[in-house]
Design an enzyme around this catalytic site. Structure first.
Site, PDB file in Angstrom:
ATOM      1  N   ASN A  42      -6.941  25.652  18.256  1.00 34.75           N
ATOM      2  CA  ASN A  42      -5.986  24.551  18.411  1.00 34.75           C
ATOM      3  C   ASN A  42      -4.888  24.671  17.357  1.00 34.75           C
ATOM      4  OD1 ASN A  42      -8.146  23.873  16.593  1.00 34.75           O
ATOM      5  ND2 ASN A  42      -7.597  21.715  16.674  1.00 34.75           N
ATOM      6  N   GLU A  44      -1.902  22.288  15.765  1.00 34.89           N
ATOM      7  CA  GLU A  44      -1.339  20.935  15.693  1.00 34.89           C
ATOM      8  C   GLU A  44       0.101  20.953  15.194  1.00 34.89           C
ATOM      9  OE1 GLU A  44      -4.207  18.629  13.460  1.00 34.89           O
ATOM     10  OE2 GLU A  44      -5.593  18.646  15.169  1.00 34.89           O
ATOM     11  N   CYS A  53      -4.389  22.410  22.489  1.00 34.34           N
ATOM     12  CA  CYS A  53      -5.838  22.630  22.394  1.00 34.34           C
ATOM     13  C   CYS A  53      -6.174  24.126  22.392  1.00 34.34           C
ATOM     14  CB  CYS A  53      -6.541  21.992  23.581  1.00 34.34           C
ATOM     15  SG  CYS A  53      -6.556  20.196  23.546  1.00 34.34           S
ATOM     16  N   GLU A  55      -8.434  25.650  24.104  1.00 31.31           N
ATOM     17  CA  GLU A  55      -8.663  26.175  25.459  1.00 31.31           C
ATOM     18  C   GLU A  55      -7.347  26.571  26.122  1.00 31.31           C
ATOM     19  OE1 GLU A  55      -9.742  23.414  24.073  1.00 31.31           O
ATOM     20  OE2 GLU A  55     -11.509  22.596  25.080  1.00 31.31           O
ATOM     21  N   CYS A  82     -11.502  18.591  26.474  1.00 32.72           N
ATOM     22  CA  CYS A  82     -10.858  17.322  26.830  1.00 32.72           C
ATOM     23  C   CYS A  82     -10.506  17.310  28.314  1.00 32.72           C
ATOM     24  CB  CYS A  82      -9.604  17.105  25.974  1.00 32.72           C
ATOM     25  SG  CYS A  82      -8.187  18.096  26.484  1.00 32.72           S
ATOM     26  N   CYS A  85      -7.787  19.812  29.468  1.00 31.16           N
ATOM     27  CA  CYS A  85      -8.284  21.194  29.457  1.00 31.16           C
ATOM     28  C   CYS A  85      -9.242  21.445  30.618  1.00 31.16           C
ATOM     29  CB  CYS A  85      -8.952  21.505  28.124  1.00 31.16           C
ATOM     30  SG  CYS A  85      -7.735  21.758  26.814  1.00 31.16           S
TER      31      CYS A  85
HETATM   32  N1  THU Z   1      -8.958  19.781  20.735  1.00 30.44           N
HETATM   33  C1  THU Z   1      -9.076  21.019  21.297  1.00 30.44           C
HETATM   34  O1  THU Z   1      -8.577  22.020  20.769  1.00 30.44           O
HETATM   35  N2  THU Z   1      -9.758  21.119  22.468  1.00 30.44           N
HETATM   36  C2  THU Z   1     -10.339  20.070  23.114  1.00 30.44           C
HETATM   37  O2  THU Z   1     -10.745  20.192  24.261  1.00 30.44           O
HETATM   38  C3  THU Z   1     -10.488  18.804  22.403  1.00 30.44           C
HETATM   39  C4  THU Z   1      -9.489  18.577  21.321  1.00 30.44           C
HETATM   40  C5  THU Z   1      -8.188  19.671  19.488  1.00 30.44           C
HETATM   41  C6  THU Z   1      -6.875  18.968  19.663  1.00 30.44           C
HETATM   42  C7  THU Z   1      -6.626  18.451  18.262  1.00 30.44           C
HETATM   43  O3  THU Z   1      -5.978  19.481  17.516  1.00 30.44           O
HETATM   44  C8  THU Z   1      -8.001  18.241  17.686  1.00 30.44           C
HETATM   45  O4  THU Z   1      -8.904  18.925  18.534  1.00 30.44           O
HETATM   46  C9  THU Z   1      -8.412  16.782  17.595  1.00 30.44           C
HETATM   47  O5  THU Z   1      -8.257  16.136  18.800  1.00 30.44           O
END
Ligand code: THU
Length: 121
Positions: A42, A44, A53, A55, A82, A85
């Site tokens: 991920n 940010e 994300c 994925e 999530c 995703c």
């Molecule tokens: N996140 C993912 O990378 N994948 C997911 O399916 C769930 C959430 C990341 C997004 C964000 O950077 C952090 O987790 C917190 O939500």
């Protein structure tokens, strides 16, 4: 590569996540049908909604490498995927999705199990 090995790849690459805001480090590892592993994390951003994300990042990377729907066998993720995703996972028609739930339990699901009655054009 076994599913356990794929998850170990996801765990290792999670350390490279760029997650200074949530501090929630996610790693994902894809297994292509021809036996390659592709990893993603991920990423940010200070403008929070722009973060992406693990994925989606790894699937974008696979597409860039020339892989499309039906050409990816499995994905291992260090966290439960999530909702958005799950729609991406559905699009790429993976056989199985291996992930570690919040409880720590590792489960294997199909994209359809993760997103029943999903949207298709
Ligand atoms: N996140 C993912 O990378 N994948 C997911 O399916 C769930 C959430 C990341 C997004 C964000 O950077 C952090 O987790 C917190 O939500």
């Amino acid at each position: 590569m076994t599913d356990d090995e794929l998850l170990a790849r996801a765990d290792a690459v999670a350390e490279r996540a760029y997650a200074p805001y949530s501090k929630f480090y996610v790693g994902a590892a894809l297994l292509t049908r021809d036996g390659r592993a592709i990893e993603g994390v991920n990423v940010e951003n200070a403008a929070y909604p722009l973060g992406t994300c693990a994925e989606r990042n790894v699937l974008s990377r696979a597409v860039t490498e020339g892989f499309g729907p039906g050409e990816l066998e499995a994905i291992a993720i260090t966290a439960s995927p999530c909702g958005g995703c799950r729609q991406w996972l559905h699009e790429f028609r993976l056989d199985r999705v291996i992930f570690r739930k919040g409880s720590g339990e590792v489960v294997t699901r199909t994209p359809d199990e993760l997103l029943p009655e999903s949207f298709d054009l």
